[in-house]
Motif scaffolding. Structure first.
Motif, mmCIF file in Angstrom:
data_model
loop_
_atom_site.group_PDB
_atom_site.id
_atom_site.type_symbol
_atom_site.label_atom_id
_atom_site.label_comp_id
_atom_site.label_asym_id
_atom_site.label_seq_id
_atom_site.Cartn_x
_atom_site.Cartn_y
_atom_site.Cartn_z
ATOM 1 N N THR A 94 51.539 28.367 36.337
ATOM 2 C CA THR A 94 50.489 28.169 37.353
ATOM 3 C C THR A 94 49.831 29.628 37.783
ATOM 4 O OG1 THR A 94 51.874 28.076 39.340
ATOM 5 C CG2 THR A 94 51.149 25.985 38.095
ATOM 6 N N ALA A 95 48.810 29.871 38.590
ATOM 7 C CA ALA A 95 48.519 31.086 39.122
ATOM 8 C C ALA A 95 49.434 31.554 39.945
ATOM 9 C CB ALA A 95 47.079 30.874 39.845
ATOM 10 N N ARG A 98 52.282 33.080 37.987
ATOM 11 C CA ARG A 98 51.842 34.229 37.449
ATOM 12 C C ARG A 98 51.994 35.377 38.382
ATOM 13 N NH1 ARG A 98 49.562 34.611 32.570
ATOM 14 N NH2 ARG A 98 48.936 32.443 32.462
#
Length: 131
Positions: A94-95, A98
């Motif tokens: 997912t963001a 990251r």
């Protein structure tokens, strides 16, 4: 040190070691899926091959870690078909995952550099040489 103190200290050390190992596994998994979704076997296979067979993950270790990372919002999962047409759960970063990976890589690089400095020491530092 009395026996009860040893037990408490031992438990704390075991807990710290467990957290260290979990953190290590988590960052390895996040790194592996940075290039795209993978199922569990592909994740363990990548880690094994990339580490020249030094890091072998068993299902009983991998899947609780994947669940933990998913529950923290660092991974998302969806069902799909593997290369051999078997139903498999694919994990994607997912963001937030990251961002977390970038932070953890920086921390690991700093940790590795510090350990390398200690292990490569050829003599003890004199008090006036520190800091």
């Amino acid at each position: 040190m009395c026996d009860s103190s040893r037990e408490i200290l031992g438990e704390r050390m075991d807990t710290a070691k467990l957290e260290f190992l979990r953190g290590t596994l988590d960052v390895l998994i996040l790194k592996v899926v940075v290039w795209g979704p993978l199922h569990g076997y592909a994740i363990t296979d990548f880690i094994r091959r990339q580490s020249d067979d030094a890091l072998l993950l068993e299902e009983g270790t991998l899947y609780p870690a994947l669940w933990r990372l998913e529950s923290k919002g660092l991974l998302e999962a969806e069902w799909g078909l593997s290369e051999n047409n078997r139903k498999a759960k694919f994990y994607r970063l997912t963001a937030e995952g990251r961002r977390h990976l970038r932070q953890e890589v920086k921390a690991w690089e700093a940790y590795a550099a510090a350990v390398t400095k200690v292990l490569s020491a050829t003599r003890p530092l004199l008090p006036e040489e520190s800091r």
